[in-house]
Write an enzyme that holds these catalytic residues in place. Structure first.
Site, PDB file in Angstrom:
ATOM      1  N   GLY A 142       7.126  16.542  13.492  1.00 36.61           N
ATOM      2  CA  GLY A 142       8.032  16.748  12.356  1.00 36.61           C
ATOM      3  C   GLY A 142       7.271  17.355  11.183  1.00 36.61           C
TER       4      GLY A 142
ATOM      5  N   GLY B 274       8.983  19.215   8.226  1.00 38.64           N
ATOM      6  CA  GLY B 274       9.970  18.480   7.437  1.00 38.64           C
ATOM      7  C   GLY B 274       9.480  18.072   6.057  1.00 38.64           C
ATOM      8  CD  GLN B 275      12.183  14.635   1.589  1.00 37.24           C
ATOM      9  OE1 GLN B 275      12.837  14.018   2.422  1.00 37.24           O
ATOM     10  NE2 GLN B 275      12.329  14.443   0.299  1.00 37.24           N
TER      11      GLN B 275
ATOM     12  CG  ASP C 102       9.319  20.494  12.996  1.00 39.80           C
ATOM     13  OD1 ASP C 102       9.119  19.724  12.047  1.00 39.80           O
ATOM     14  OD2 ASP C 102      10.469  20.777  13.415  1.00 39.80           O
ATOM     15  CB  ILE C 103      12.191  20.683  17.297  1.00 36.67           C
ATOM     16  CG1 ILE C 103      12.949  21.170  18.517  1.00 36.67           C
ATOM     17  CG2 ILE C 103      13.097  20.647  16.071  1.00 36.67           C
ATOM     18  CD1 ILE C 103      13.968  20.169  19.038  1.00 36.67           C
TER      19      ILE C 103
ATOM     20  CE1 TYR D   6      16.413   7.712   8.702  1.00 35.88           C
ATOM     21  CE2 TYR D   6      16.951   6.454   6.744  1.00 35.88           C
ATOM     22  CZ  TYR D   6      16.056   7.216   7.468  1.00 35.88           C
ATOM     23  OH  TYR D   6      14.816   7.476   6.950  1.00 35.88           O
TER      24      TYR D   6
ATOM     25  CE  LYS E  52      13.491   5.973  10.053  1.00 31.84           C
ATOM     26  NZ  LYS E  52      12.284   6.578  10.652  1.00 31.84           N
TER      27      LYS E  52
HETATM   28  N1  SER Z   1      15.509   8.988   1.863  1.00 28.95           N
HETATM   29  C1  SER Z   1      16.166   8.379   2.993  1.00 28.95           C
HETATM   30  C2  SER Z   1      17.598   8.716   3.024  1.00 28.95           C
HETATM   31  O1  SER Z   1      18.204   8.802   1.980  1.00 28.95           O
HETATM   32  C3  SER Z   1      16.009   6.891   2.933  1.00 28.95           C
HETATM   33  O2  SER Z   1      14.936   6.538   3.714  1.00 28.95           O
HETATM   34  O3  SER Z   1      18.139   8.849   4.075  1.00 28.95           O
END
Ligand code: SER
Length: 316
Positions: A11, A14-15, A37-38, A145, A149
């Site tokens: 990744g 990514g950010q 990364d993909i 999400y 997690k």
């Molecule tokens: N920054 C993330 C989100 O807003 C939270 O882990 O999905």
């Protein structure tokens, strides 16, 4: 230990992954850090070191890279964030969980030694305490999400206990940085607002003005990853994921802190489906376990972060 390792960042476009890759290369040298990364990387970052294009949901693809480059530490930064995941629940579950199992199994099968995997404040839910949420508390996440997690955290703890895997994790709050663009998070209004302010454009905020959330400057977040990974294994007592705190503010407070620099900056509030996600999360974090176990200490307060963000975005 870390000094002689080869590090693989999954990744890496990514950010968080892009900033982490740059910092790891500064610290351990370009040749010791492989970006992956993909998606193909942006031109500038591809020139800084080795990049391999792979899908983290393929165990065989990962194994191939790990063997070819003798990788010992993997940072799994590939994930689908909260807002996007609500629109693609099974895809999000698939990506977030199968990539984690792949990396944990690479460690279990003896191919890698150390794993970093980010968790999130999204593991908490409406029944968790809102203020200074403790390390151990009620956790009933209501987002795809958050569920992925929290499940991931339990699997990390399981692999550590059952197979002795050195997996380490942090529950990131919203992350704010100038280096990379955010992708699909509920906390990302706090990045977008800077881009609009610096471009002298008005900002429409997708959260209501008094919605407080825990936040952190990217520099602090990357330093936390590196400090956690460099800590003596004996100090890492939490093998699910550590609460990590720094800032807590509302959209209104952030807007007000930008006004001295951009007196004509305008904001309007148009909360959408992300408001409900934000309201299910805590407002601030008790990170005393991270502070006590391995010495975590944030450096950026709101004022410092705003100044640093604005000056870097202006120069960009
Ligand atoms: N920054 C993330 C989100 O807003 C939270 O882990 O999905």
């Amino acid at each position: 230990m870390q000094q002689n390792s080869t590090h693989l960042v999954l990744g890496a476009s990514g950010q968080i992954g892009s900033v982490l890759t740059t910092e790891l290369r500064k610290k351990y040298g370009s040749s010791a850090v492989i970006a992956s990364d993909i998606k193909a990387p942006k031109k500038e970052s591809s020139q800084m070191g080795l990049f391999v294009q792979i899908d983290a949901t393929s165990y065989d693809a990962l194994l191939n890279v790990v063997k070819s480059y003798n990788v010992s530490t993997v940072y799994l930064m590939a994930a689908m964030l909260s807002a996007t995941a609500e629109n693609h629940p099974s895809k999000a579950w698939d990506l977030n969980m199968s990539s984690l199992f792949n990396v944990l199994n690479l460690a279990k099968d003896g191919f890698i030694k150390h794993v970093f995997w980010p968790s999130s404040i999204a593991v908490f839910g409406p029944s968790s305490p809102k203020i200074n949420v403790p390390q151990l508390t009620i956790m009933e996440p209501t987002t795809v999400y958050g569920i992925s997690k929290l499940s991931g955290e339990r699997w990390c703890a399981y692999y550590n206990k059952k197979y002795g895997i050195d997996v380490r994790s942090l529950r990131f709050p919203g992350l704010i940085g100038w280096q990379s663009s955010p992708g699909g998070g509920t906390t990302d209004y706090a990045v977008d607002i800077f881009h609009k302010a610096v471009a002298h454009q008005p900002f429409e905020c997708f959260l209501a003005k008094n919605t407080a959330l825990p936040m952190m400057y990217m520099d602090d977040a990357i330093r936390a990853v590196i400090e956690l990974m460099e800590s003596d294994s004996k100090k890492i007592k939490v093998r699910s994921s550590y609460n990590l705190g720094a800032l807590s503010f509302t959209p209104k407070t952030l807007y007000q802190s930008l006004l001295p620099l951009f007196p004509n900056f305008e904001i309007n509030y148009a909360p959408d489906f992300r408001q409900e996600i934000a309201e299910s999360w805590p407002q601030s974090i008790d990170d005393s376990s991270a502070r006590n176990d391995w010495g975590w200490q944030p450096q950026f307060d709101l004022k410092l972060m705003v100044e640093d963000m604005c000056s870097n975005l202006r120069n960009k």
